[in-house]
Design a protein around this motif. Structure first.
Motif, PDB file in Angstrom:
ATOM      1  N   LYS A 273       7.430   3.097   8.728  1.00 50.29           N
ATOM      2  CA  LYS A 273       6.843   2.275   9.798  1.00 50.29           C
ATOM      3  C   LYS A 273       6.398   0.920   9.255  1.00 50.29           C
ATOM      4  O   LYS A 273       6.635  -0.127   9.879  1.00 50.29           O
ATOM      5  CB  LYS A 273       5.660   3.026  10.403  1.00 50.29           C
ATOM      6  CG  LYS A 273       5.075   2.383  11.652  1.00 50.29           C
ATOM      7  CD  LYS A 273       4.000   3.303  12.223  1.00 50.29           C
ATOM      8  CE  LYS A 273       3.413   2.716  13.502  1.00 50.29           C
ATOM      9  NZ  LYS A 273       2.391   3.630  14.085  1.00 50.29           N
ATOM     10  N   LYS A 274       5.769   0.897   8.076  1.00 48.50           N
ATOM     11  CA  LYS A 274       5.341  -0.369   7.460  1.00 48.50           C
ATOM     12  C   LYS A 274       6.546  -1.236   7.105  1.00 48.50           C
ATOM     13  O   LYS A 274       6.520  -2.465   7.280  1.00 48.50           O
ATOM     14  CB  LYS A 274       4.518  -0.091   6.209  1.00 48.50           C
ATOM     15  CG  LYS A 274       3.153   0.517   6.486  1.00 48.50           C
ATOM     16  CD  LYS A 274       2.426   0.839   5.185  1.00 48.50           C
ATOM     17  CE  LYS A 274       1.072   1.486   5.450  1.00 48.50           C
ATOM     18  NZ  LYS A 274       0.378   1.842   4.187  1.00 48.50           N
ATOM     19  N   ILE A 275       7.601  -0.615   6.614  1.00 51.91           N
ATOM     20  CA  ILE A 275       8.818  -1.365   6.266  1.00 51.91           C
ATOM     21  C   ILE A 275       9.401  -2.039   7.505  1.00 51.91           C
ATOM     22  O   ILE A 275       9.784  -3.217   7.474  1.00 51.91           O
ATOM     23  CB  ILE A 275       9.857  -0.423   5.618  1.00 51.91           C
ATOM     24  CG1 ILE A 275       9.374   0.045   4.236  1.00 51.91           C
ATOM     25  CG2 ILE A 275      11.222  -1.101   5.514  1.00 51.91           C
ATOM     26  CD1 ILE A 275      10.239   1.125   3.616  1.00 51.91           C
TER      27      ILE A 275
ATOM     28  N   ILE B 218       9.516  -6.297  -0.003  1.00 51.54           N
ATOM     29  CA  ILE B 218       8.935  -5.148   0.702  1.00 51.54           C
ATOM     30  C   ILE B 218       8.116  -4.290  -0.249  1.00 51.54           C
ATOM     31  O   ILE B 218       7.009  -3.842   0.089  1.00 51.54           O
ATOM     32  CB  ILE B 218      10.051  -4.323   1.374  1.00 51.54           C
ATOM     33  CG1 ILE B 218      10.777  -5.184   2.414  1.00 51.54           C
ATOM     34  CG2 ILE B 218       9.473  -3.075   2.036  1.00 51.54           C
ATOM     35  CD1 ILE B 218      12.026  -4.553   2.973  1.00 51.54           C
ATOM     36  N   ALA B 219       8.647  -4.055  -1.448  1.00 55.09           N
ATOM     37  CA  ALA B 219       7.932  -3.235  -2.429  1.00 55.09           C
ATOM     38  C   ALA B 219       6.587  -3.863  -2.778  1.00 55.09           C
ATOM     39  O   ALA B 219       5.556  -3.173  -2.879  1.00 55.09           O
ATOM     40  CB  ALA B 219       8.779  -3.063  -3.682  1.00 55.09           C
ATOM     41  N   HIS B 220       6.561  -5.173  -2.934  1.00 55.49           N
ATOM     42  CA  HIS B 220       5.317  -5.880  -3.256  1.00 55.49           C
ATOM     43  C   HIS B 220       4.336  -5.814  -2.089  1.00 55.49           C
ATOM     44  O   HIS B 220       3.121  -5.647  -2.291  1.00 55.49           O
ATOM     45  CB  HIS B 220       5.625  -7.336  -3.611  1.00 55.49           C
ATOM     46  CG  HIS B 220       4.396  -8.152  -3.849  1.00 55.49           C
ATOM     47  ND1 HIS B 220       3.630  -8.040  -4.993  1.00 55.49           N
ATOM     48  CD2 HIS B 220       3.788  -9.105  -3.069  1.00 55.49           C
ATOM     49  CE1 HIS B 220       2.596  -8.868  -4.923  1.00 55.49           C
ATOM     50  NE2 HIS B 220       2.683  -9.534  -3.765  1.00 55.49           N
ATOM     51  N   GLU B 221       4.850  -5.960  -0.888  1.00 57.93           N
ATOM     52  CA  GLU B 221       3.996  -6.010   0.305  1.00 57.93           C
ATOM     53  C   GLU B 221       3.278  -4.693   0.558  1.00 57.93           C
ATOM     54  O   GLU B 221       2.086  -4.678   0.899  1.00 57.93           O
ATOM     55  CB  GLU B 221       4.846  -6.372   1.522  1.00 57.93           C
ATOM     56  CG  GLU B 221       4.082  -6.517   2.812  1.00 57.93           C
ATOM     57  CD  GLU B 221       3.269  -7.805   2.870  1.00 57.93           C
ATOM     58  OE1 GLU B 221       2.298  -7.841   3.650  1.00 57.93           O
ATOM     59  OE2 GLU B 221       3.610  -8.758   2.151  1.00 57.93           O
ATOM     60  N   ILE B 222       3.965  -3.578   0.406  1.00 61.61           N
ATOM     61  CA  ILE B 222       3.328  -2.293   0.738  1.00 61.61           C
ATOM     62  C   ILE B 222       2.967  -1.477  -0.493  1.00 61.61           C
ATOM     63  O   ILE B 222       2.412  -0.377  -0.367  1.00 61.61           O
ATOM     64  CB  ILE B 222       4.228  -1.456   1.675  1.00 61.61           C
ATOM     65  CG1 ILE B 222       5.561  -1.101   0.995  1.00 61.61           C
ATOM     66  CG2 ILE B 222       4.490  -2.189   2.970  1.00 61.61           C
ATOM     67  CD1 ILE B 222       6.457  -0.239   1.877  1.00 61.61           C
ATOM     68  N   GLY B 223       3.256  -1.989  -1.703  1.00 55.77           N
ATOM     69  CA  GLY B 223       2.799  -1.341  -2.923  1.00 55.77           C
ATOM     70  C   GLY B 223       3.528  -0.071  -3.295  1.00 55.77           C
ATOM     71  O   GLY B 223       2.902   0.902  -3.728  1.00 55.77           O
TER      72      GLY B 223
END
Length: 227
Positions: A158-160, A175-180
């Motif tokens: 959902k966050k992606i 995306i990896a940086h944004e949601i950790g």
């Protein structure tokens, strides 16, 4: 013991049928099968009288329950089944384990009621590789929308999707940086979304970016709130 001794004391004489052959002009006949209800009445009554009491109880229960056959009209009269249906209606795309955990219902009971709801056309399902998702069967959701709702049940996915709606063509690193989460984890989620025709992957050398398909993006924009 007395009864056994009496029986064992009896004597029987057995004669071979070859010692008394039928006359030469006899016409052989093939025995014809007779159905149970063609037997004499006294034979039928005798057979019924020999039935065990447990069978009579089973027949009685069957007759009683037979008047309460489940149909599309009365399927939701059962309390637990009605609650399961209502939960699916409010949570489209929920999967089996999610239903069991969130409603605190055993798997056996849940499967039983889900099968009845499916057979009476109250719910429909979307079978994926790893799970089965459930939806109210009222024509509200297209196959594509069913896929979207299924993925929205996963918080990471959902966050992606929210990121890709607000920042189209984001890369895996973005995306990896944004949601950790790690890059391989992003790749796993993206593969599932790509398999369900929700997004496409663009590769330029080692750079990987993602784009949600236009008709999917339109539907997601109405379902999602910004990050």
């Amino acid at each position: 013991m007395v009864g056994t001794a009496g029986v064992s004391a009896q004597e029987y004489t057995v004669r071979s049928g070859f010692q008394n052959p039928p006359p030469p002009d006899a016409i052989p006949r093939t025995p014809a099968p007779v159905s149970f209800f063609d037997l004499p009445l006294w034979v039928i009554l005798a057979q019924v009288a020999l039935l065990p009491p447990e069978l009579f109880l089973s027949i009685k229960l069957w007759v009683f329950l037979g008047f309460r056959r489940v149909s599309e009209e009365n399927v939701l009269d059962q309390g637990v089944r009605a609650k399961i249906y209502e939960y699916i209606r409010k949570n489209p795309g929920i999967h089996l384990r999610g239903l069991a955990e969130e409603m605190d219902i055993s798997m056996g009971t849940l499967r039983y009621h889900l099968n009845i709801l499916k057979d009476t056309h109250k719910i429909t399902l979307n079978e994926g590789v790893a799970s089965v998702s459930f939806y109210e069967n009222n024509g509200s959701y297209t196959p594509a929308e069913q896929h979207i709702l299924k993925h929205l049940r996963n918080e990471t996915t959902k966050k992606i999707l929210k990121i890709l709606i607000t920042s189209p063509s984001s890369t895996r690193a973005d995306i990896a940086h944004e949601i950790g989460v790690t890059g391989p984890s992003i790749t796993w989620h993206m593969k599932r979304l790509e398999d369900d025709d929700i997004l496409v992957t663009h590769r330029e050398g080692r750079k990987i970016s993602y784009e949600i398909l236009p008709h999917i993006a339109s539907y997601l924009s109405r379902r999602l709130t910004p990050l």
